[in-house]
Design a protein around this motif. Structure first.
Motif, short mmCIF file in Angstrom:
data_model
loop_
_atom_site.label_atom_id
_atom_site.label_comp_id
_atom_site.label_asym_id
_atom_site.label_seq_id
_atom_site.Cartn_x
_atom_site.Cartn_y
_atom_site.Cartn_z
N VAL A 1 -37.40 -34.11 -10.78
CA VAL A 1 -36.06 -34.71 -10.84
C VAL A 1 -35.19 -33.94 -11.82
O VAL A 1 -34.03 -33.62 -11.53
CB VAL A 1 -36.15 -36.21 -11.22
N LYS A 2 -35.74 -33.61 -12.98
CA LYS A 2 -35.00 -32.85 -14.00
C LYS A 2 -34.59 -31.48 -13.46
O LYS A 2 -33.45 -31.05 -13.62
CB LYS A 2 -35.88 -32.70 -15.25
N LEU B 1 -30.72 -27.59 -10.99
CA LEU B 1 -30.37 -26.66 -9.90
C LEU B 1 -29.11 -27.09 -9.17
O LEU B 1 -28.33 -26.23 -8.73
CB LEU B 1 -31.54 -26.53 -8.92
N ALA B 2 -28.90 -28.38 -9.02
CA ALA B 2 -27.70 -28.88 -8.34
C ALA B 2 -26.49 -28.88 -9.27
O ALA B 2 -25.38 -29.16 -8.82
CB ALA B 2 -27.96 -30.28 -7.81
N ARG B 3 -26.73 -28.59 -10.53
CA ARG B 3 -25.68 -28.64 -11.55
C ARG B 3 -24.96 -29.99 -11.55
O ARG B 3 -23.76 -30.08 -11.76
CB ARG B 3 -24.69 -27.49 -11.36
N ALA B 4 -25.76 -30.99 -11.28
CA ALA B 4 -25.24 -32.36 -11.27
C ALA B 4 -25.46 -32.96 -12.65
O ALA B 4 -26.31 -32.50 -13.41
CB ALA B 4 -26.00 -33.19 -10.23
N PRO B 5 -24.69 -33.98 -12.99
CA PRO B 5 -24.92 -34.65 -14.26
C PRO B 5 -26.34 -35.22 -14.30
O PRO B 5 -26.80 -35.79 -13.32
CB PRO B 5 -23.88 -35.76 -14.30
#
Length: 193
Positions: free
Chosen positions: A84-85, A90-94
């Motif tokens: 998950v981390k 990789l998605a550069r999501a918060p």
């Protein structure tokens, strides 16, 4: 989750012949292992195997199986937290630290319970085997390295879950962009000419 067979020499020198892997849920039964790997026709009476030890292992079967399952759950949940981390990175999501902290807390709880069981088995069960096997020269030892490894894993995962939880709580108090009142005003609004 394996056991080995071999020969114990006169000077306590060990010669390992081979090791055998087990499947989950794991519990070790020395009686079954000795019969499986002995020549045909060999009985445990000929080996002076104490029947009390067989009873000891059977009594702790459910406990050792529970311990092995809890280790697997703790390891799997910690791996999910890592995935998950990495996914968030990789998605550069918060980063959702609350989700990460929840996974790590579940992992540390599962590993902690398994480590408590392992510690109790290491001390109490080993002394029981030594007591029942003394007359037949059957003895057991616990592994210092294993106990150190299992408690280090618990400490690291617990530290990670606490850290993620603290950052999640602190981050909630600072969520959203901050604006000053001056930046919120429309250009030219409220300024005297």
């Amino acid at each position: 989750m394996s056991y080995c067979e071999g020969v114990l020499g006169q000077s306590s020198e060990r010669k390992v012949k081979g090791c055998f892997n087990q499947t989950l849920p794991f519990s070790f039964d020395p009686t079954e292992a000795m019969l499986r790997h002995s020549p045909q026709g060999t009985s445990l009476r000929k080996r002076s195997w104490p029947t009390a030890i067989t009873g000891d292992f059977k009594a702790f079967t459910l406990t050792t199986q529970t311990m092995s399952v809890l280790y697997c759950i703790g390891t799997a949940v910690a791996a999910i937290a890592i995935v998950v981390k990495v996914g968030f990175a990789l998605a550069r999501a918060p980063n959702d630290l609350a989700v990460e902290a929840s996974f790590l807390l579940l992992s540390s709880t599962s590993l902690g319970i398994a480590s408590i069981i392992a510690t109790v088995l290491s001390f109490e069960f080993v002394s029981l085997i030594n007591y029942h096997g003394e007359a037949s020269r059957v003895s057991a030892k616990y592994g210092h390295q294993f106990l150190g490894m299992t408690w280090a894993a618990v400490a690291l995962v617990l530290f990670s879950s606490i850290t993620s939880g603290v950052f999640a709580i602190v981050g909630r108090g600072q969520s959203g962009p901050r604006f000053s009142l001056e930046e919120a005003k429309a250009p030219g609004e409220g300024e005297p000419e």
